[in-house]
Write a protein that holds these residues in place. Structure first.
Motif, PDB file in Angstrom:
ATOM      1  N   SER A 192      52.172  26.117  27.598  1.00  0.00           N
ATOM      2  CA  SER A 192      50.990  26.305  28.434  1.00  0.00           C
ATOM      3  C   SER A 192      50.500  27.746  28.365  1.00  0.00           C
ATOM      4  CB  SER A 192      51.325  25.943  29.886  1.00  0.00           C
ATOM      5  OG  SER A 192      50.262  26.299  30.745  1.00  0.00           O
ATOM      6  N   VAL A 193      49.199  27.901  28.095  1.00  0.00           N
ATOM      7  CA  VAL A 193      48.621  29.241  28.004  1.00  0.00           C
ATOM      8  C   VAL A 193      48.733  29.969  29.337  1.00  0.00           C
ATOM      9  CG1 VAL A 193      46.521  30.530  27.487  1.00  0.00           C
ATOM     10  CG2 VAL A 193      47.049  28.455  26.213  1.00  0.00           C
ATOM     11  N   VAL A 194      48.569  29.231  30.418  1.00  0.00           N
ATOM     12  CA  VAL A 194      48.664  29.848  31.745  1.00  0.00           C
ATOM     13  C   VAL A 194      50.059  30.423  31.970  1.00  0.00           C
ATOM     14  CG1 VAL A 194      48.519  29.417  34.213  1.00  0.00           C
ATOM     15  CG2 VAL A 194      46.887  28.320  32.664  1.00  0.00           C
ATOM     16  N   ALA A 195      51.097  29.651  31.629  1.00  0.00           N
ATOM     17  CA  ALA A 195      52.468  30.141  31.804  1.00  0.00           C
ATOM     18  C   ALA A 195      52.733  31.354  30.920  1.00  0.00           C
ATOM     19  CB  ALA A 195      53.461  29.020  31.486  1.00  0.00           C
ATOM     20  N   VAL A 196      52.253  31.288  29.673  1.00  0.00           N
ATOM     21  CA  VAL A 196      52.461  32.405  28.759  1.00  0.00           C
ATOM     22  C   VAL A 196      51.748  33.658  29.260  1.00  0.00           C
ATOM     23  CG1 VAL A 196      52.011  33.238  26.427  1.00  0.00           C
ATOM     24  CG2 VAL A 196      52.825  30.911  26.775  1.00  0.00           C
ATOM     25  N   ALA A 197      50.520  33.492  29.758  1.00  0.00           N
ATOM     26  CA  ALA A 197      49.764  34.642  30.250  1.00  0.00           C
ATOM     27  C   ALA A 197      50.439  35.274  31.460  1.00  0.00           C
ATOM     28  CB  ALA A 197      48.340  34.210  30.602  1.00  0.00           C
TER      29      ALA A 197
END
Length: 303
Positions: A119-124
């Motif tokens: 997930s991009v949100v988790a990575v960010a």
């Protein structure tokens, strides 16, 4: 074929047309109609609740003089350049190393591809902690080396570096898998002949691997251009706690505001859906122009 014959052919094979109709109905409902409505909306002023007011080309004329949109365009291009070229080079190196590995190749493919499906949100959120000014891992390493800490998410260029690093980390594995598929089509006899002639690994890489991989490299460049110019989640989540005015402003002084982030701000933060639609079509035009440039580059190199 005469019209009557066409109609009879459709009726005769109605079951086949019915079998493929769900895709076209879903595309019509969730793809074509929204795109057409956004084009219609770009010629109107609308806040999402009241009646629409016809504006003609006024919003497109304002878009051409909107300094904030041009700032977002400049930020997008800088972040794209800082992320794409190092990312493609690292992806090619990773693909070469995986291709030369004798054991655990499946594990390496999986390990490098995991960031792309995360997930991009988790990575960010994780990268926001890594680039934190006071407690970030990057600043801890810099201080361990005797260097001064950097306010990564507070200054214009460090914001762009942080976003570019996040995008590069996310897409290295994806492009490495594509490069790996291209590397496996290169005959092994070429590398054996190069070793017999005394070529070093660096010479083999730049004189055999890179030239033969050029079509694949240009393909990944085109795809990376399209995805990079539409970056949204990375700066939105990474800079959500450092914005001066709103959640979607793009950090201090809008240094990390991309085109899609600006579109989202106009549409859902300012409730100016008409101008937001005009911004979206401006983004579409920019992506088309860059795609055509890359396509011309590919065609010219192939000739």
């Amino acid at each position: 074929m005469p019209p009557r014959s066409k109609a009879r052919s459709v009726l005769r094979h109605w079951r086949l047309y019915a079998a493929i109709s769900p895709f076209y109905l879903i595309f019509l409902a969730f793809g074509l109609i929204p795109v057409g409505f956004s084009l219609y909306l770009s010629f109107h002023r609308w806040d999402g609740l009241g009646s629409m007011e016809f504006a003609g080309l006024a919003q497109y004329r304002y878009l051409l003089s909107d300094t904030q949109f041009w700032n977002a365009l400049g930020n997008t291009l800088v972040i794209w350049a800082m992320a794409t070229f190092p990312m493609l080079f690292l992806a090619l190196l990773v693909a070469v190393m995986i291709n030369s590995a004798k054991r655990l190749t499946s594990f390496y493919r999986f390990a490098f591809f995991v960031p792309n499906v995360t997930s991009v949100v988790a990575v960010a959120i994780v990268f926001g902690s890594v680039f934190s000014t006071n407690f970030g891992l990057v600043n801890a390493v810099l201080q361990g080396l005797g260097l001064d800490p950097v306010a990564w998410l507070q200054t214009p260029w460090s914001i762009k570096v942080s976003i570019a690093a996040l995008m590069s980390w996310q897409w290295v594995g994806y492009n490495a898998i594509i490069f790996l598929a291209g590397l496996q089509t290169i005959p092994g006899e070429l590398y054996e002949a190069a070793r017999v002639d005394g070529a070093s690994p660096v010479q083999t890489f730049f004189r055999i691997t890179v030239p033969l991989m050029r079509p694949v490299i240009l393909f990944t460049l085109v795809v990376s251009t399209i995805t990079g110019l539409q970056s949204f989640s990375e700066p939105q989540v990474l800079l959500s706690t450092t914005s001066n005015t709103s959640t979607f402003a793009g950090g201090p002084d809008n240094a990390g505001q991309t085109m899609v982030l600006y579109f989202f701000q106009q549409s859902f933060d300012n409730n100016d859906f008409g101008y937001g639609a005009a911004v979206a079509w401006g983004i579409f035009l920019v992506v088309v122009i860059f795609s055509i440039v890359n396509w011309r580059l590919v065609a010219r190199r192939e000739k």
